[in-house]
Design an enzyme around this catalytic site. Structure first.
Site, mmCIF file in Angstrom:
data_model
loop_
_atom_site.group_PDB
_atom_site.id
_atom_site.type_symbol
_atom_site.label_atom_id
_atom_site.label_comp_id
_atom_site.label_asym_id
_atom_site.label_seq_id
_atom_site.Cartn_x
_atom_site.Cartn_y
_atom_site.Cartn_z
ATOM 1 N N ASP A 67 0.878 -1.275 0.149
ATOM 2 C CA ASP A 67 0.128 -0.061 0.133
ATOM 3 C C ASP A 67 0.858 1.311 -0.040
ATOM 4 O O ASP A 67 2.101 1.213 0.181
ATOM 5 C CB ASP A 67 -1.067 -0.130 1.333
ATOM 6 C CG ASP A 67 -0.239 -0.363 2.599
ATOM 7 O OD1 ASP A 67 0.990 -0.619 2.565
ATOM 8 O OD2 ASP A 67 -0.877 -0.909 3.467
ATOM 9 N N ASN A 136 -7.820 -2.110 14.199
ATOM 10 C CA ASN A 136 -9.354 -2.443 13.654
ATOM 11 C C ASN A 136 -9.391 -3.794 12.909
ATOM 12 O O ASN A 136 -10.393 -4.132 12.050
ATOM 13 C CB ASN A 136 -9.945 -1.340 13.085
ATOM 14 C CG ASN A 136 -9.294 -1.171 11.749
ATOM 15 O OD1 ASN A 136 -8.209 -1.693 11.174
ATOM 16 N ND2 ASN A 136 -9.565 -0.164 10.857
ATOM 17 N N HIS A 138 -7.470 -4.373 10.073
ATOM 18 C CA HIS A 138 -7.167 -4.344 8.630
ATOM 19 C C HIS A 138 -5.724 -5.038 8.314
ATOM 20 O O HIS A 138 -4.903 -5.118 9.345
ATOM 21 C CB HIS A 138 -7.307 -2.802 8.249
ATOM 22 C CG HIS A 138 -6.029 -1.927 8.565
ATOM 23 N ND1 HIS A 138 -6.073 -0.623 8.939
ATOM 24 C CD2 HIS A 138 -4.797 -2.192 8.907
ATOM 25 C CE1 HIS A 138 -4.960 -0.220 9.280
ATOM 26 N NE2 HIS A 138 -4.170 -0.981 9.127
ATOM 27 N N GLU A 143 -9.686 -1.996 4.738
ATOM 28 C CA GLU A 143 -10.375 -1.564 6.232
ATOM 29 C C GLU A 143 -11.431 -2.256 6.518
ATOM 30 O O GLU A 143 -12.273 -2.828 5.517
ATOM 31 C CB GLU A 143 -10.713 -0.133 6.434
ATOM 32 C CG GLU A 143 -9.574 0.826 5.884
ATOM 33 C CD GLU A 143 -8.620 0.901 7.204
ATOM 34 O OE1 GLU A 143 -8.893 0.159 8.147
ATOM 35 O OE2 GLU A 143 -7.961 2.105 7.441
HETATM 36 C C1 F6R Z 1 1.228 -1.101 6.243
HETATM 37 C C2 F6R Z 1 0.073 -2.167 6.512
HETATM 38 C C3 F6R Z 1 -0.874 -1.944 7.493
HETATM 39 C C4 F6R Z 1 0.070 -2.010 8.769
HETATM 40 C C5 F6R Z 1 -1.011 -2.010 9.983
HETATM 41 C C6 F6R Z 1 -0.123 -2.229 11.375
HETATM 42 O O1 F6R Z 1 1.740 -1.255 4.817
HETATM 43 O O2 F6R Z 1 -0.006 -2.785 5.690
HETATM 44 O O3 F6R Z 1 -1.753 -2.903 7.471
HETATM 45 O O4 F6R Z 1 0.493 -3.556 8.759
HETATM 46 O O5 F6R Z 1 -1.564 -0.819 10.179
HETATM 47 O O6 F6R Z 1 0.562 -1.227 11.623
HETATM 48 P P1 F6R Z 1 1.737 -1.191 12.756
HETATM 49 O O7 F6R Z 1 2.857 -2.237 12.532
HETATM 50 O O8 F6R Z 1 2.423 0.002 12.645
HETATM 51 O O9 F6R Z 1 1.021 -1.559 13.991
#
Ligand code: F6R
Length: 248
Positions: A67, A136, A138, A143
């Protein structure tokens, strides 16, 4: 699902890096599906160490990130391209032409998404897909929603994700509201998936991912349907999964 509970954040990074490295050693032209965020930083640090000290060779590896924020270009310190350069690409012997992150500055987001799916398909999807998980539930920027979206798409970032990611920006207003994300098909078509999580704040969603119903309201729950998923998490993140935690 294979669940690996380790004692701390550092161990999560080491275990995940070992899995990724084993794929690269068996298949030097491996396609790695990569994630950003705080959780994989230790994984990338260990891969960098293995490249420097153990001849882990990235010269033929291709990487496809999940992403990117819409509106940030790759030189913005909070862009995911910048993150990847800083934590991995600039520190290993990868060919930068073989690293792919969606273009957050594209003028035609629909075309960018379609091209990204074509790229994934032409690669035969990832040999191993690294995932973090949002508070959440995702994965990538898929999402919670009323249905799963298979294709790469532009997503309006959930308020809970904006709250969570605000820590990386000076103000909440600076957090981009949209992102381009690989969809559920692009993730599930990976040969192997490894999801990493640390800390108590991920405990509820990890429980729902492993044991809850498969629902687009908890996007990571779809991983229950994939034949080769490994979840590596520390004790706090697994604390609500009965096998590891105190929950009865
Ligand atoms: C980012 C991504 C997101 C993160 C998620 C957890 O490329 O794919 O799904 O993996 O938001 O983020 P952290 O590791 O910062 O808790």
């Amino acid at each position: 699902m294979k669940l690996i509970c380790v004692s701390n954040e550092q161990e999560v990074g080491l275990e995940a890096a070992r899995l990724i490295a084993s794929v690269v050693r068996i298949k030097p032209k491996a396609v790695l599906g990569l994630a950003t965020g705080s959780t994989p930083i230790g994984t990338y640090a260990e891969l960098v160490r293995m490249c420097a000290e153990e001849n882990l060779d990235f010269s033929d590896v291709r990487t496809v990130n999940l992403d990117e924020y819409v509106g940030l270009d790759g030189s913005h310190p909070q862009s995911y391209r910048y993150f990847m350069q800083k934590h991995l690409f600039d520190k290993v012997n990868i060919d930068s032409d073989n690293t792919y992150v969606p273009d957050g500055l594209t003028e035609d987001a629909e075309e960018e998404c379609a091209l990204y799916d074509e790229l994934l398909e032409s690669f035969g999807y990832a040999d191993i897909q690294l995932l973090g998980i949002g508070v959440n539930g995702h994965i990538g920027f898929n999402e919670p929603a009323d249905c799963f979206t298979p294709e790469t798409h532009v997503i309006k970032i959930a308020e809970s994700t904006i709250d969570s990611n605000q820590r990386l920006f000076e103000t909440r207003d600076e957090v981009p509201r949209y992102a381009i994300t690989v969809g559920i098909k692009g993730i599930l078509c990976a040969e192997r998936i490894v999801l990493i999580a640390t800390g108590r704040k991920k405990a509820e969603v990890l429980k729902a991912t492993c044991l809850g119903p498969v629902t687009p309201q908890m996007p990571a729950s779809i991983l229950q349907l994939h034949p080769d998923v490994t979840i590596i998490a520390d004790e706090e993140a697994f604390s609500l999964v009965p096998f590891f935690g105190d929950d009865d």
